[in-house]
Design an enzyme around this catalytic site. Sequence first.
Site, PDB file in Angstrom:
ATOM      1  N   LYS A   1      16.668  18.408 101.689  1.00 23.01           N
ATOM      2  CA  LYS A   1      16.111  18.415 102.763  1.00 23.01           C
ATOM      3  C   LYS A   1      16.909  18.867 103.486  1.00 23.01           C
ATOM      4  O   LYS A   1      18.143  18.865 103.798  1.00 23.01           O
ATOM      5  CB  LYS A   1      16.480  16.895 102.981  1.00 23.01           C
TER       6      LYS A   1
HETATM    7  N1  GLU Z   1       8.346  17.176 103.367  1.00 24.24           N
HETATM    8  C1  GLU Z   1       7.317  17.063 102.461  1.00 24.24           C
HETATM    9  C2  GLU Z   1       8.262  15.695 101.046  1.00 24.24           C
HETATM   10  O1  GLU Z   1       8.667  14.716 102.565  1.00 24.24           O
HETATM   11  C3  GLU Z   1       7.032  18.160 101.358  1.00 24.24           C
HETATM   12  C4  GLU Z   1       8.408  19.207 100.897  1.00 24.24           C
HETATM   13  C5  GLU Z   1       8.376  20.182 100.593  1.00 24.24           C
HETATM   14  O2  GLU Z   1       7.336  21.008  99.985  1.00 24.24           O
HETATM   15  O3  GLU Z   1       9.114  21.061  99.840  1.00 24.24           O
HETATM   16  O4  GLU Z   1       8.357  15.975 100.246  1.00 24.24           O
END
Ligand code: GLU
Length: 420
Positions: free
Chosen positions: A111
């Site tokens: 993240k």
């Molecule tokens: N931000 C989204 C999540 O928390 C998508 C993450 C992604 O597609 O890499 O799952």
Amino acid sequence: MPNTHAPPHAPADSAIQSLVDQAARTLNIRDDTVAVLRSNYRETSVQIPVRRDDGSMVVAHGHRVQHNGARGPYKGGLRYHPDADLTEVRALASLMTWKTSLLNLPFGGAKGSLQIDPAQFSRRELEALTRRLAISLSHVLGTHRDIPAPDVGTDARTMAWFMDAYSSRRGYSPAVVTGKPIELGGAPGRTAATGRGLAYVLGAFAQREGWDLAGRRIAIQGFGNVGSWVARELHLLGAHIVAVSDAFGGIHSSRGIDVAELLRTTSSGGSVTDTDSLDDRIASGDVLTVDCDILVPAALGGSVTADVAARVQAELVVEGANHPVTPDGDEVLRERGIPVIPDILANGGGVTGSYFEWTQNIQQFTWSEQQFSETLRERMTAAFAQVAEVAETRGVTLREAAYLIALGRVAHTVELRGYV
Ligand code: GLU
């Protein structure tokens, strides 16, 4: 200069850590493997200095935490929010490892964040911040290394700037981010995928329980990408959206909010509270405790505390956001017999859609939105069935079952890859 300074052994967030520890004990996972799963592979923090439109300078802080990459390239969103500090990003990175594993995607978990309030910046300033962030993190990213995507405060436009800045350094790389505009390699269906995926999981839950979703009363906290798509999809299934909220407040209507009007208002930049229909105004937080059948917290983490959980009137909670229910809140809901469909399953449609986009970029091939959504439905329904099966046979909650499956897969891969 980018600076990778945080200790790579820093622990992930304690709430998620205790779920991991509990699953590891149940599965009898080796201590050395658990030690790998308890810590992050790499934490990169960068300084992002950018000139504002008035000529002054702002120095923002960016982070990218790569939790575990045993199953494939690191994958996870980029969040623009003032509270998205290293502690929060660590928790969210670890969640991504369990989410990609549970959905059986060939990815690890990561993240990233930029600690800013995007509403305080002009479009030009946001573009400059994003380009600088992409270049400052480019040494740890890549199509087969780490692939960001949208999250709270970012969208397809952000991903377009990010891809362009990264590609300017490393050559044309559409697959280095997902959630892009369609014209730049985005996949038709990706924007809807998190909300649609949640509706598919809820549909599978309803079928298993013998519930009819038509006529069910839904309350949704948060009306960003996830909340708005959940409202649209559940409305199509005949459910009544009785309460929604955003950062400016909430609205409530026991006969069901006019969803078409609500989406018209919010898609032109308005708040849910600007809707013209004659609904009651309520405080943002009250949406969590209104009289409804299904509660979908789809805003930020930590909103369903023990106190809120004691007042929830819904029969089911479906986590649209990442970790919206606190561990204490989870305990209260369990005692009250209110099931929770956990984030790593309920909102896993987003990263599953990202996987489809990534594979299409690599193959330079495009699926129709119909194929995208049908495949998403198959994968979400299969993941739900596995979680429900484990929950039933082991007599555990859906969250505990989801962690048992996710952790078992990652631990096995870590062990197969071996240690030096
Ligand atoms: N931000 C989204 C999540 O928390 C998508 C993450 C992604 O597609 O890499 O799952």
